[in-house]
Design a protein around this motif. Structure first.
Motif, PDB file in Angstrom:
ATOM      1  N   ASP A  95       0.783  -1.128  -0.292  1.00 40.89           N
ATOM      2  CA  ASP A  95      -0.144  -0.011  -0.044  1.00 40.89           C
ATOM      3  C   ASP A  95       0.851   1.350  -0.034  1.00 40.89           C
ATOM      4  O   ASP A  95       2.077   1.078  -0.181  1.00 40.89           O
ATOM      5  N   GLN A  96       0.235   2.449   0.210  1.00 40.27           N
ATOM      6  CA  GLN A  96       1.207   3.564  -0.023  1.00 40.27           C
ATOM      7  C   GLN A  96       1.908   3.647   1.162  1.00 40.27           C
ATOM      8  O   GLN A  96       3.093   4.238   0.916  1.00 40.27           O
ATOM      9  N   ALA A  97       1.892   3.542   2.263  1.00 42.70           N
ATOM     10  CA  ALA A  97       2.691   3.352   3.303  1.00 42.70           C
ATOM     11  C   ALA A  97       4.049   2.432   3.413  1.00 42.70           C
ATOM     12  O   ALA A  97       4.937   2.777   3.881  1.00 42.70           O
ATOM     13  N   PHE A  98       3.667   1.462   2.574  1.00 44.80           N
ATOM     14  CA  PHE A  98       4.658   0.406   2.416  1.00 44.80           C
ATOM     15  C   PHE A  98       5.778   0.964   1.352  1.00 44.80           C
ATOM     16  O   PHE A  98       6.958   0.989   1.904  1.00 44.80           O
ATOM     17  N   PHE A  99       5.296   1.605   0.452  1.00 45.66           N
ATOM     18  CA  PHE A  99       6.215   2.315  -0.568  1.00 45.66           C
ATOM     19  C   PHE A  99       6.940   3.702   0.000  1.00 45.66           C
ATOM     20  O   PHE A  99       7.887   3.942  -0.369  1.00 45.66           O
ATOM     21  N   ALA A 100       5.955   4.552   0.813  1.00 44.69           N
ATOM     22  CA  ALA A 100       6.349   5.576   1.357  1.00 44.69           C
ATOM     23  C   ALA A 100       7.679   5.358   2.166  1.00 44.69           C
ATOM     24  O   ALA A 100       8.642   6.008   2.468  1.00 44.69           O
ATOM     25  N   THR A 101       7.602   4.075   2.898  1.00 43.74           N
ATOM     26  CA  THR A 101       8.434   3.658   3.904  1.00 43.74           C
ATOM     27  C   THR A 101       9.680   3.248   3.302  1.00 43.74           C
ATOM     28  O   THR A 101      11.082   3.838   3.598  1.00 43.74           O
ATOM     29  N   GLN A 102       9.827   2.453   2.099  1.00 42.86           N
ATOM     30  CA  GLN A 102      10.819   2.379   1.082  1.00 42.86           C
ATOM     31  C   GLN A 102      11.789   3.787   0.736  1.00 42.86           C
ATOM     32  O   GLN A 102      12.734   3.838   0.831  1.00 42.86           O
ATOM     33  N   LEU A 103      10.707   4.716   0.351  1.00 45.51           N
ATOM     34  CA  LEU A 103      11.558   5.813  -0.013  1.00 45.51           C
ATOM     35  C   LEU A 103      12.180   6.602   1.056  1.00 45.51           C
ATOM     36  O   LEU A 103      13.146   7.095   0.935  1.00 45.51           O
ATOM     37  N   LYS A 104      11.316   6.684   2.381  1.00 45.32           N
ATOM     38  CA  LYS A 104      12.181   7.105   3.508  1.00 45.32           C
ATOM     39  C   LYS A 104      13.366   6.594   3.844  1.00 45.32           C
ATOM     40  O   LYS A 104      14.678   7.092   4.043  1.00 45.32           O
TER      41      LYS A 104
END
Length: 305
Positions: A95-104
């Motif tokens: 989900d969005q949080a999963f990918f945002a965490t990768q980016l972080k």
């Protein structure tokens, strides 16, 4: 490219294991993050720009923008989302949080807390907006290219069907490679036949590795169709007053242009540019035209600051 060549490329999907030996064949760098290996490229020096690709196509979709940002004196990073390109294919809810965490995690290691300009395309826009929600204060300007995530999106029947547990997975595994490769290539209207072949072959190459369909199906269910969660990200961008540039093709079949009204309503600070006669993949179709708009926007932001 002949139909038989395309058929052979599609048939090769999900036949290989993605491991360290396989990755040696490809350019770029690799970094170990908590959820797995991430494939990326970084070049240049100066103000940082991070490029987040969309739902299906790996980071090569940014070829023309990546090269131009480097020429302009930016430090630019592009990377493959989990499940795409030559990054790992972890399980779980994509989900969005999963990918945002990768980016972080990626930018923490490569930029060490430095603020940056964030560019997303399609699903990468929903990821980018959600990153701004989860990690406020990291982004200077947000650039959205044909953004996914509007809650006015009328998902086609096949998407809804593939989202159904059980039968949806069966159908997606049956037609996924053909639909994804053919669908994105069909949104290229202005580039040369040689460039279309390059696009198709590079896309198909990354689809050879097992786990691609599993990950894209998870993203379809938990990011593309979960527009309520994506809207949380866009509303956070508006609340933070982040400068936003959006570009959209008016004949986009993947993320139709009518959604621009919802984007402007949600993020009224957005500066929208419409590319007439362009589809979803305009950043690859005409990278020069895309970069001209981005360059002008960033120059004006710099002058205002």
């Amino acid at each position: 490219m002949t139909k038989s060549e395309l058929k052979s490329l599609i048939k090769a999907g999900e036949t290989l294991e993605l491991n360290d030996e396989a990755r040696k064949k490809y350019s770029g760098s690799y970094i170990e993050l908590p959820q797995g290996m991430t494939h990326y490229e970084m070049t240049g020096s100066g103000e940082a720009v991070v490029l987040v690709h969309g739902y299906s196509t790996p980071y090569f979709v940014y070829d023309k923008l990546y090269a131009r940002f480097a020429q302009l004196g930016y430090k630019v990073i592009r990377y493959d989302l989990y499940g795409r390109g030559f990054s790992d294919r972890p399980g779980g809810k994509h989900d969005q949080a999963f990918f945002a965490t990768q980016l972080k995690e990626l930018t923490d290691k490569l930029l060490e807390g430095e603020k940056f300009i964030l560019v997303g395309t399609s699903m990468g826009c929903a990821v980018s907006a959600y990153f701004c929600k989860m990690f406020p204060g990291r982004v200077k300007q947000l650039i959205l290219l044909a953004p996914a995530g509007m809650d006015t999106f009328k998902a086609p029947f096949y998407m809804k069907l593939c989202a159904v547990k059980g039968v949806g997975g069966f159908i997606f595994n049956l037609i996924g490679d053909r639909a994804l490769i053919g669908g994105t290539t069909g949104e290229l209207y202005h580039c040369s036949e040689e460039e279309k072949d390059y696009y198709t072959r590079n896309f198909a190459e990354s689809c050879k590795y097992k786990g691609y369909l599993k990950c894209t199906l998870s993203s379809l269910r938990y990011t593309i169709l979960n527009t309520a969660k994506s809207m949380e990200g866009y509303r956070a961008v508006a609340e933070q007053g982040l400068p936003v540039l959006a570009i959209w093709g008016d004949i986009d079949k993947t993320m139709p242009y009518y959604q621009h009204e919802r984007l402007l309503e949600t993020c009224p600070q957005t500066e929208l540019h419409t590319f007439e006669g362009f589809g979803h993949m305009f950043l690859f179709d005409d990278g020069k035209k895309t970069m001209e708009v981005i360059e002008d926007y960033l120059d004006r932001c710099r002058e205002e600051n």
